[in-house]
Enzyme design. Structure first.
Site, short mmCIF file in Angstrom:
data_model
loop_
_atom_site.label_atom_id
_atom_site.label_comp_id
_atom_site.label_asym_id
_atom_site.label_seq_id
_atom_site.Cartn_x
_atom_site.Cartn_y
_atom_site.Cartn_z
N LYS A 53 0.84 -1.20 0.00
CA LYS A 53 0.00 0.00 0.00
C LYS A 53 0.87 1.25 0.00
CE LYS A 53 -3.73 -2.51 2.29
NZ LYS A 53 -4.43 -2.82 3.54
N GLN A 97 -4.14 -1.34 9.77
CA GLN A 97 -4.06 -2.66 9.14
C GLN A 97 -4.64 -3.72 10.09
OE1 GLN A 97 -2.99 -3.39 5.92
NE2 GLN A 97 -3.74 -5.43 6.38
N ASP A 120 -10.49 3.48 4.73
CA ASP A 120 -10.93 2.10 4.53
C ASP A 120 -12.46 1.97 4.53
OD1 ASP A 120 -9.13 0.12 3.90
OD2 ASP A 120 -8.40 -0.10 5.96
#
Ligand code: NAD
Length: 284
Positions: A53, A97, A120
């Site tokens: 990412k 994460q 997200d």
């Protein structure tokens, strides 16, 4: 024989288009859009995802701010990092994460991220806005699914979409997005009585279960579109999806491969969410 929906190529196209928006933003503001990345612990798979990412950010011209915490970090330690990113004007998206170590309450941490920086799309505010048809941050994987359907020219209005899986990160938001495009949506899950019969009625199948090749090719209605979100490892180490690919391709009009289908779209959509967040809440 179904046409292959090439997620790798589409993701590259999305990232190229995004780069132009990033350049324009950076020129106007004097600084780039920024993504804060938080990694707790030493899970090797998570470390690889985070690295990918961050590399993707760099290629797109997006700044990434890396925050690593040890596996024994306390909840207060994680909160402090989230708070710092929330207050940082150079940071327009925040990514925690997952999974985080068990002693940390991941739901509470996701709620702590500012809804204005929820790259997200996992914050309850983002989920609620999506549910009432006013989406801001849409979870990356289902967002990528919709882009693939759109690029493949699939007619959504009135189509019967069957989503297999009801997770908060894939199944539920995928169903909401399909509904918002006027599909008739059925959500199947582990307690669904006759999965084969439900799938057989679908014009569009979105599989997000996490069981290798559990959706059989013979269940697919001829001409249906098959989107396979699953990423599973076979015993021999090779990757496969939730759908029996070859047999399903015989019947489908379009199908995504694994790997090279939905997977590459997820990172592209994370970048897109970061830039959209910057444009929405840090407008020139
Ligand atoms: P999850 O474990 O949170 O959810 C799985 C869902 O499948 C559950 O809702 C469950 O009810 C349903 N299910 C389980 N057994 C079933 C059965 N026998 N019949 C019907 N439904 C059943 O998983 P998730 O996070 O939604 O991920 C699903 C898959 O997608 C995994 O393989 C994951 O690796 C993959 N994934 C891929 C990406 C990507 O970028 N392509 C992103 C996220 C997840």
């Amino acid at each position: 024989m179904g046409e292959i929906i090439d997620g790798k190529r589409t993701a590259l196209e999305c990232r190229k288009a995004l780069k132009a928006r990033v350049t324009a933003y950076t020129e106007k503001k004097g600084y780039p859009p920024g993504l804060g990345v938080i990694l707790v612990g030493e899970d090797p798979a998570s470390a690889v995802y985070v690295r990918n990412k961050e590399k993707a950010c760099e290629k797109a011209g997006i700044a990434s701010f890396h925050n690593s915490l040890p596996a024994d970090a306390s909840q207060a330690d994680v909160e402090a990092v989230i708070d710092r990113m929330n207050d940082d004007p150079m940071c327009h998206g925040i990514l925690l994460q997952l999974p985080v170590p068990k002693h940390i309450d991941s739901d509470a941490m996701l709620r702590r991220i500012s809804p204005e920086k929820d790259a997200d799309g996992f914050h309850p505010m983002s989920a609620g806005l999506l549910a009432i048809g006013q989406p801001e941050f849409v979870p990356c994987t289902p967002k990528g699914v919709m882009v693939l359907l759109e690029k493949a020219g699939v007619e959504l209005s009135g189509a019967h979409a069957v989503v297999v899986g009801r997770s908060n990160i894939v199944g539920k938001p995928a169903a909401q997005l399909l509904l918002s495009k006027s599909c008739t949506v059925t959500i199947c899950h582990s307690r669904t009585r006759d999965l084969a019969a439900e799938v057989a009625r679908a014009d569009i199948v979105v599989a997000a279960v996490g069981i290798p090749e559990m959706i059989k090719g013979e269940w697919i209605k001829p001409g249906a579109v098959v989107i396979d979100v699953g990423i599973n490892r076979r015993e021999d180490g090779s990757l496969c999806g939730d759908v029996e690919y070859e047999a399903a391709r015989e019947r489908a009009s379009h199908i995504t491969p694994v790997p090279g289908g939905v997977g590459p779209m997820t990172v592209a959509m994370l970048l897109e969410n970061t830039v959209e967040g910057a444009l929405r809440y840090d407008a020139p």
